[in-house]
Design a protein around this motif. Sequence first.
Motif, PDB file in Angstrom:
ATOM      1  N   GLY A   1       2.316 -45.573 -12.350  1.00 55.67           N
ATOM      2  CA  GLY A   1       0.994 -45.773 -11.879  1.00 55.67           C
ATOM      3  C   GLY A   1       0.302 -44.472 -11.513  1.00 55.67           C
ATOM      4  O   GLY A   1      -0.900 -44.381 -11.582  1.00 55.67           O
ATOM      5  N   PHE A   2       1.091 -43.477 -11.096  1.00 50.89           N
ATOM      6  CA  PHE A   2       0.493 -42.208 -10.691  1.00 50.89           C
ATOM      7  C   PHE A   2       0.646 -41.134 -11.759  1.00 50.89           C
ATOM      8  O   PHE A   2       0.318 -39.987 -11.541  1.00 50.89           O
ATOM      9  N   LYS A   3       1.177 -41.525 -12.914  1.00 50.45           N
ATOM     10  CA  LYS A   3       1.378 -40.608 -14.040  1.00 50.45           C
ATOM     11  C   LYS A   3       2.185 -39.385 -13.626  1.00 50.45           C
ATOM     12  O   LYS A   3       1.854 -38.259 -13.971  1.00 50.45           O
ATOM     13  N   LEU A   4       3.260 -39.622 -12.897  1.00 51.14           N
ATOM     14  CA  LEU A   4       4.153 -38.552 -12.468  1.00 51.14           C
ATOM     15  C   LEU A   4       5.494 -38.703 -13.173  1.00 51.14           C
ATOM     16  O   LEU A   4       5.964 -39.824 -13.397  1.00 51.14           O
ATOM     17  N   GLU A   5       6.110 -37.614 -13.492  1.00 48.94           N
ATOM     18  CA  GLU A   5       7.464 -37.639 -14.042  1.00 48.94           C
ATOM     19  C   GLU A   5       8.447 -37.967 -12.918  1.00 48.94           C
ATOM     20  O   GLU A   5       8.204 -37.636 -11.759  1.00 48.94           O
ATOM     21  N   GLU A   6       9.560 -38.606 -13.271  1.00 46.47           N
ATOM     22  CA  GLU A   6      10.551 -38.967 -12.254  1.00 46.47           C
ATOM     23  C   GLU A   6      11.071 -37.745 -11.507  1.00 46.47           C
ATOM     24  O   GLU A   6      11.466 -37.849 -10.350  1.00 46.47           O
ATOM     25  N   GLN A   7      11.105 -36.602 -12.152  1.00 51.18           N
ATOM     26  CA  GLN A   7      11.630 -35.386 -11.529  1.00 51.18           C
ATOM     27  C   GLN A   7      10.636 -34.780 -10.530  1.00 51.18           C
ATOM     28  O   GLN A   7      11.004 -33.945  -9.719  1.00 51.18           O
ATOM     29  N   ASP A   8       9.394 -35.168 -10.582  1.00 55.92           N
ATOM     30  CA  ASP A   8       8.364 -34.627  -9.696  1.00 55.92           C
ATOM     31  C   ASP A   8       8.664 -35.064  -8.257  1.00 55.92           C
ATOM     32  O   ASP A   8       8.862 -36.245  -7.994  1.00 55.92           O
ATOM     33  N   PRO A   9       8.722 -34.136  -7.302  1.00 49.90           N
ATOM     34  CA  PRO A   9       8.997 -34.498  -5.893  1.00 49.90           C
ATOM     35  C   PRO A   9       8.006 -35.533  -5.340  1.00 49.90           C
ATOM     36  O   PRO A   9       8.369 -36.361  -4.512  1.00 49.90           O
ATOM     37  N   ALA A  10       6.786 -35.503  -5.816  1.00 52.55           N
ATOM     38  CA  ALA A  10       5.800 -36.486  -5.365  1.00 52.55           C
ATOM     39  C   ALA A  10       6.185 -37.891  -5.809  1.00 52.55           C
ATOM     40  O   ALA A  10       5.921 -38.870  -5.107  1.00 52.55           O
ATOM     41  N   HIS A  11       6.825 -38.011  -6.971  1.00 53.62           N
ATOM     42  CA  HIS A  11       7.280 -39.310  -7.469  1.00 53.62           C
ATOM     43  C   HIS A  11       8.265 -39.928  -6.478  1.00 53.62           C
ATOM     44  O   HIS A  11       8.149 -41.097  -6.105  1.00 53.62           O
ATOM     45  N   CYS A  12       9.219 -39.137  -6.057  1.00 53.67           N
ATOM     46  CA  CYS A  12      10.241 -39.616  -5.125  1.00 53.67           C
ATOM     47  C   CYS A  12       9.605 -40.043  -3.802  1.00 53.67           C
ATOM     48  O   CYS A  12       9.925 -41.104  -3.269  1.00 53.67           O
TER      49      CYS A  12
END
Length: 176
Positions: A1-12
């Motif tokens: 939904g936020f177009k972030l990669e799983e590795q992105d700290p913001a994703h976590c």
Amino acid sequence: GFKLEEQDPAHCRLLNRLLALYADGLAKESLVFNGLDHFLTELEHLQVPWGVVTNKPSLYTFPLLQQLRLLARCSAVVCPDHVVNRKPHAEPMLKACELAGVSPSESWYVGDHERDIASGRSAGCITIGARWGYLADEDEPTRWQADYLLDTPAALRDFFWSADDISINSISLNQK
């Protein structure tokens, strides 16, 4: 939904926040489908075991079932963290049948998603596609290859009481 990669700290961070909010509101507006609780009570009086096989982690499943007053009543609860292979694999269904002490071939699996029906079929259960529940607009239950398709929990109850030619030892319900 936020177009972030799983590795992105913001994703976590966002995922953890989402899961915390989900856990906090788990059963605030959750209800057992109309008519289903009565049917489960009838099954219990007949000593027909029933259970829940879900792709929802146990961290959320057990509190939800507890709050809905179903946990103590069911014979089996199988979550993805209880098995190696999750639905649509047969393993969750086979484990539920083992926990309930029943044969898959004499068990019904009621599901509202294609993966539910695939899991039940793979395990050798009688499969019932539920045309109620959490169906998406693009879902096409007629393509799931369920043994039966039913429109409401009341139809499931009626089907159970008219199913004298089908061997029934247990019923397992999908829970999302």
